[in-house]
Each structure stands twice: as structure tokens, then as C-alpha cells.
Design a protein around this motif. Sequence first.
Motif, PDB file in Angstrom:
ATOM      1  N   GLU A  49     -56.991   8.969  35.737  1.00 25.44           N
ATOM      2  CA  GLU A  49     -56.284   8.700  36.994  1.00 25.44           C
ATOM      3  C   GLU A  49     -54.839   9.115  36.767  1.00 25.44           C
ATOM      4  N   PRO A  50     -54.111   9.444  37.839  1.00 23.40           N
ATOM      5  CA  PRO A  50     -52.708   9.828  37.650  1.00 23.40           C
ATOM      6  C   PRO A  50     -51.869   8.684  37.058  1.00 23.40           C
ATOM      7  N   SER A  51     -50.817   9.061  36.361  1.00 18.72           N
ATOM      8  CA  SER A  51     -49.903   8.077  35.786  1.00 18.72           C
ATOM      9  C   SER A  51     -48.607   8.771  35.410  1.00 18.72           C
ATOM     10  N   THR A  52     -47.516   8.112  35.632  1.00 22.22           N
ATOM     11  CA  THR A  52     -46.225   8.585  35.103  1.00 22.22           C
ATOM     12  C   THR A  52     -45.759   7.652  33.999  1.00 22.22           C
ATOM     13  N   ARG A  53     -45.521   6.378  34.364  1.00 22.98           N
ATOM     14  CA  ARG A  53     -44.935   5.417  33.419  1.00 22.98           C
ATOM     15  C   ARG A  53     -45.849   5.112  32.236  1.00 22.98           C
ATOM     16  N   THR A  54     -47.099   4.780  32.521  1.00 22.89           N
ATOM     17  CA  THR A  54     -47.965   4.294  31.441  1.00 22.89           C
ATOM     18  C   THR A  54     -48.264   5.406  30.443  1.00 22.89           C
ATOM     19  N   ARG A  55     -48.574   6.584  30.965  1.00 23.03           N
ATOM     20  CA  ARG A  55     -48.917   7.687  30.058  1.00 23.03           C
ATOM     21  C   ARG A  55     -47.704   8.085  29.206  1.00 23.03           C
ATOM     22  N   VAL A 102     -56.794   4.397  27.248  1.00 20.50           N
ATOM     23  CA  VAL A 102     -57.679   4.903  28.312  1.00 20.50           C
ATOM     24  C   VAL A 102     -57.347   4.264  29.659  1.00 20.50           C
ATOM     25  N   ARG A 103     -57.229   5.120  30.678  1.00 22.94           N
ATOM     26  CA  ARG A 103     -57.148   4.641  32.068  1.00 22.94           C
ATOM     27  C   ARG A 103     -58.333   5.222  32.819  1.00 22.94           C
ATOM     28  N   HIS A 104     -59.027   4.365  33.549  1.00 17.91           N
ATOM     29  CA  HIS A 104     -60.179   4.850  34.313  1.00 17.91           C
ATOM     30  C   HIS A 104     -60.275   4.109  35.638  1.00 17.91           C
ATOM     31  N   SER A 132     -57.849  -4.855  35.420  1.00 18.04           N
ATOM     32  CA  SER A 132     -56.781  -5.258  34.497  1.00 18.04           C
ATOM     33  C   SER A 132     -55.877  -4.095  34.110  1.00 18.04           C
ATOM     34  N   HIS A 133     -54.662  -4.460  33.774  1.00 18.70           N
ATOM     35  CA  HIS A 133     -53.642  -3.525  33.286  1.00 18.70           C
ATOM     36  C   HIS A 133     -52.816  -4.351  32.299  1.00 18.70           C
ATOM     37  N   PRO A 134     -53.409  -4.606  31.117  1.00 17.58           N
ATOM     38  CA  PRO A 134     -52.795  -5.618  30.239  1.00 17.58           C
ATOM     39  C   PRO A 134     -51.389  -5.292  29.754  1.00 17.58           C
ATOM     40  N   THR A 135     -51.110  -4.014  29.442  1.00 17.19           N
ATOM     41  CA  THR A 135     -49.755  -3.742  28.946  1.00 17.19           C
ATOM     42  C   THR A 135     -48.720  -3.853  30.066  1.00 17.19           C
ATOM     43  N   GLN A 136     -49.142  -3.621  31.324  1.00 16.30           N
ATOM     44  CA  GLN A 136     -48.223  -3.867  32.443  1.00 16.30           C
ATOM     45  C   GLN A 136     -47.932  -5.368  32.539  1.00 16.30           C
ATOM     46  N   GLY A 137     -48.968  -6.181  32.372  1.00 19.65           N
ATOM     47  CA  GLY A 137     -48.761  -7.633  32.375  1.00 19.65           C
ATOM     48  C   GLY A 137     -47.784  -8.052  31.281  1.00 19.65           C
ATOM     49  N   HIS A 263     -41.248  -4.466  40.316  1.00 22.66           N
ATOM     50  CA  HIS A 263     -42.233  -3.590  40.979  1.00 22.66           C
ATOM     51  C   HIS A 263     -42.814  -2.710  39.877  1.00 22.66           C
ATOM     52  N   PRO A 264     -44.141  -2.607  39.776  1.00 20.00           N
ATOM     53  CA  PRO A 264     -44.705  -1.837  38.669  1.00 20.00           C
ATOM     54  C   PRO A 264     -44.538  -0.327  38.829  1.00 20.00           C
ATOM     55  N   GLY A 265     -44.221   0.130  40.063  1.00 16.56           N
ATOM     56  CA  GLY A 265     -44.171   1.557  40.337  1.00 16.56           C
ATOM     57  C   GLY A 265     -45.590   2.119  40.439  1.00 16.56           C
ATOM     58  N   PRO A 266     -45.751   3.262  41.087  1.00 12.91           N
ATOM     59  CA  PRO A 266     -44.720   3.953  41.850  1.00 12.91           C
ATOM     60  C   PRO A 266     -44.397   3.216  43.144  1.00 12.91           C
ATOM     61  N   MET A 267     -43.122   3.266  43.539  1.00 11.88           N
ATOM     62  CA  MET A 267     -42.702   2.541  44.745  1.00 11.88           C
ATOM     63  C   MET A 267     -42.873   3.398  45.984  1.00 11.88           C
TER      64      MET A 267
HETATM   65  N1   CP Z   1     -47.134   0.903  36.537  1.00  7.19           N
HETATM   66  C1   CP Z   1     -47.961   1.954  36.353  1.00  7.19           C
HETATM   67  O1   CP Z   1     -49.109   1.799  35.912  1.00  7.19           O
HETATM   68  O2   CP Z   1     -47.408   3.158  36.693  1.00  7.19           O
HETATM   69  P1   CP Z   1     -48.149   4.570  36.454  1.00  7.19           P
HETATM   70  O3   CP Z   1     -49.338   4.601  37.371  1.00  7.19           O
HETATM   71  O4   CP Z   1     -47.117   5.608  36.779  1.00  7.19           O
HETATM   72  O5   CP Z   1     -48.588   4.614  35.022  1.00  7.19           O
END
Ligand code: CP
Length: 305
Positions: A49-55, A102-104, A132-137, A263-267
Motif C-alpha cells: 500500500e502507499p506510504s510516505t512516513r512509515t516506509r 510489511v504493510r498490507h 493495527s498500526h503498532p509503530t504508529q501507536g 494527526h498521523p498523516g497524510p492530512m
Molecule cells: N501515518 C502513516 O502511516 O503515514 P504513511 O501512510 O505515509 O506511512
Amino acid sequence: MRHLLTLQDLPRDTLERLLDAAQALRPDALRRGPHRPLRGLTVANLFFEPSTRTRASFQLAAQRLGADVVNFDAESSSTRKGETLVDTLRNLEAMGAGLFVVRHTHSNVLAALAGAAAETSSVVSAGDGRTSHPTQGLLDMLTIRQHKGEDFSRLSVAIIGDIRHSRVARSDVEALRTLGVRDIRIAGPESLLPDADAEAFHGTRTVHDLAQALDGCDVVMMLRLQRERMDEGLVSSLEEYYRDWGLSPEALALAKPDAIVLHPGPMNRGVEIADAVADGPQSVILDQVSNGVAVRMAVLEALAR
Ligand code: CP
């Protein structure tokens, strides 16, 4: 700790140890320092899945700890030719990768991968379906702790927006409960609230009005309106959403004067949050992002032990 797939049932002392470790790693998180305990380890980032921050933050975290990193591009990988995820993991293991981020989209894929991984491998969730998104938590808890101190028991926390589809909300509630928060308010349009019996939200209070959600609270956690929900007819218009649920400066004034905004983003600026709030003095949104690197360093180090 061999895998990190969820914060559910993570003991409080383990959670607090991870936060302490992340806090200590903060100086090393924003530039490469001498601390290189993962030298020789290969971390594979598998994002479906797309990601900026987490990846980016998992990549930086691994590199700043001295690991090699493989950024697997799902779109151009042989999964497009039908290769299974388990075979993908085993092939990367055969090349020496030992830690899989892994993100799925689909919940439970990560548990299956963890079950299929070699005994020496670890899997860490970078976002598991809507569950779940444990590292965001963890990074959210670290951010709150930096601004509000270690005693969470007196905090009032409002989580506002698309709760129903949010893996961030689920992991945040799990962590807040573990750390002793008693007043957790869940708020959003009826169509975006979880089912009343949703176990993940046990112990929270559902509020049907933004003013009530914000009233006197210490921490405001805004969630992204997942625009695809408009196509599903769950939200009538972006304008109405902002009118009823958007965090404007006037709305934020209902919270405590020293309340912080996450805010976890993206906003979606102008949809769930006003520019003046996102960029204002109470916003800790970029602290969350910086803390993301430190938290992911702490998690990778704990898993690699
Ligand atoms: N907070 C978060 O998961 O952002 P990304 O989707 O950009 O990784």
C-alpha cells in the motif's frame, strides 16, 4: 519479542521500555551516529500500500542502526506474476534478509507471513489492514509523553474522524488503555463509527458531536478522512464534513488551552483539519514524524536481539 504485529496484549512494561529506548535514541534518529548495532542485518521493506512516513522512517531507522535495507517495490515485483507473499518472503530470506517490515491492505496477511517465516526471521507490521498500526501507536504515545509527562491516567484524549476504518485509532486505543488513560473519546459521523460491540474500542466513550468530544480534553488526535469513503456514500460532502467534524481554531478552543493536536498523516487540509491548526502552536504533527524514526529504531533493535 520476535514479531511486532499489534499492540493488543503488549504488556505495559514492554511498551514503556520501547518508549524509553526510543526517547534515548532521539539524538541518533535524525542523523547517522556511532550506534550501529544492526550491522550485518538485512531489513526488507515490503509495502503493498502507499506510504510516505512509515516506509521512509523504517528505512532511515534501519540505516541509522547500520543495517542493509532492501526496498521491495510491490508494483514491479514478481508478486504481479502470481508469486505468493510467502514465497516472496522465503526468497528474500534466501538472500539473507532477516527482518521484514510489511504493510498490507488485508488484515491477517501479516500473521500468516510471521507463521511462515524462518525461526531466525522477524516480521514487524507497518500497517495491517484496518486492524493495527503498532509503530504508529508507539510514536503517538511517545509524542504525548514528551508533551504531557509519564502519568497518562489523568489525560482526556479525543480521537476524531473515520474511526471505523482506522488501524491507527485501534492501535492508539490499545496503547492508551495500556498506559492507563480512562477518558478516551471516540467521535465522528455515525457512518464512520465502529460497531457498538467492537472489542478494539472497549472502554472508550462514543461521542456524536465535535464540541462534546473536544470539551476540556488534553490530547486531540485527528484522523484522515479516507476519501474513498465518499465513493461508498459514507460521507455526503467534504464541505459538510469540515463543517461538522473539521478541527478549526474555534473548535480547538473548546479543548484545554495547552491541548496538543496529533494527526498521523497524510492530512487532508481543509477537510479534517484547518491549516491554522495543522501549522499552529498546538500542533505536534511533525514531532510525531521525527519520533517515528526513533520508535522504529527502538523496535528494530528489540526485534534483532
Ligand atoms: N501515518 C502513516 O502511516 O503515514 P504513511 O501512510 O505515509 O506511512
